[in-house]
Write a protein that holds these residues in place. Sequence first.
Motif: not given
Lengths: 185, 433
Positions: B235-241, B259-260, B281-284
């Motif tokens: 779980l990323f909580d929409k933060t950065q990765l 997701p991030p 996200l797959m695209m990114k």
Amino acid sequence: MADNGGKKITLKSSDGEEFEVPEVVAMESQTIRHVIEDVCAKNSIPLLNVNSKILSKVIEYCKKHVAAAEAAASKASTEEGTAAAASVTKPSDEDLKTWDAEFVKVDKGTLFNLILAANYLHIPGLLDLTCQAAADMIKGKSAKEIRKFFNLKNCISPEEEEEIRRENQWAFEEEKRTRAFDAYA
Amino acid sequence: MEIANISSRGSCDFTSKLPDPILHHILGLLNPKKAVQTCMLSKRWEHLWTFLPSLNFNFHDFRHDDDDDDDDFFHDIAVGRFAKFVNTLLLRREPFDLDVFCLSCEGMSLFNTLSCEGMIRYAVEHNTRVLHLSFPDSVPPCIYTCTSLEELYLNDKHASNKYIRYVKMYSSVPIVNLPNLRKLTLYRWALNSNNVKNLLSGCTILEFLRLDSCFLVDCVIAHKSLKHLAIVNCLFDKTQLVISAPNLFSFVFDENFQPPSNTTLNMPSLAYSCLTTHDNLMMKYLERMTTNIELLELHFKRHLLEESTVVPLKLPIFSNLKNLTVVLVTFSCFPMVNCVLKNSPNLEKLTLLQEGCLSQGEEGASTNVSTNVSSTIAIFPNKKLKIVEVRYWKYNQMIRQLEDALKDVYKGIENSEDFIGPSSGNITVELSF
């Protein structure tokens, strides 16, 4: 693919039978690998501790695992890589596991001889596989059944047995609720 | 040299020819209670168990199946039994180094885990090589300086998301010194940029890192020797990765909730990657994918929109990509797959799987695909392609269209039987240009 003009080596069993195998397959055994690398130019290696029946099984195992490793390498994934991945290309891992499970479905004598051979030839994968098979065989058995399974000669007198049991009472406590208070004793 | 040969017939003792270390190894594969009980078998076996190289203790084995989880009385008795057994064993065991130590305290209430700290300290003091802990609450800090460790698995199964978020988030990892650690798996951990940094900097030769069901906030994974990274169900909580691993060989990303918001990937040596995620996200991730990638697996998750807008991806050329596997949910994945195919001039093997294939025919979104899908599937004809494999569990419209598309592209296939599949099966096309 392992037989592609690679160097071949001859392994001779204790009862005189000769097995010609690709060097890369023979090198699955650390013992043989050291002989080849340290005592170069050996064409025939005598294995005094392994008879032909067991040696042919060992060679079968090594051939299969070398082939599987080569197939995995061609997919650019190492053993650790497939362990890391929830990979759809894993079927080959499953196939190998199934093959391994079938491979150890042998009689007790053969299994123990395989353990000895894997130990002597220093083949870690085969040793792990055969030891696990032996452990699985005794998992559900009682002491009496295990003695029978191993053909153990029971040379402990009943008094000695009682004493051993008393000393290790903590390992023999039953899990029944009625005896729950004994656990605190 | 005596020939060791055990005959199945006859009355000889099977184990007499097996040397002690092998019997120790076999005993280590049994339940520890069972292993100790072998002391009764014969004179030789009386003390064999004291040389157990591997220990695997599970609190669950000491509970009854019908124990009420909330019943404190029987729970405490079970804890008592467990502690007594383990501590006695450790006391009587020969004091030599351990190979593997596993301890699972699942089912044990938090207050009782203090008694387990001594067990963990035993493992550390006996220089265990492998440590698996399923432990509620924080693990004793002594494990972080257990210099003998090569493999560490930490499972905090009791932590609920809420607990992680508000409490664990702020607990920092103490000084870490694990110079021999190669493999680390964290399950249900809360990681922010600080404790990740502390952990990783103390593991100088780490090669394998797996984060499973973790809570990752502003996660920066930077490590020189890391070869394999898997981030699964986190779980990323929409933060950065941010991932910066110059020697990373394989990367598995199995999404993951919230997701991030922002991902930076720096993996120049990446050869293998498996991505399981939604289309966007797959695209990114594809746009940021390393150009040297050799083997790529894309699992498209169930796709939420009716039809995705076909945005041409700005992909690099994957000149080393030899092997592509795609798990398809609906037709709408296809434009993206085609983009990848177009940018992979040296592709040799293409595998297309219908979603649900792996789980033996579970109902997936693919069976509910509306018939109003946009165009037919187009498959880009890669010149170097040697083999195309399609695996499905339910022959539906998507599979039929795939078949047609393959036939269109790879004309001149003699054996049309290749395309006729039963209700579940394979279509394999081996090509030679």
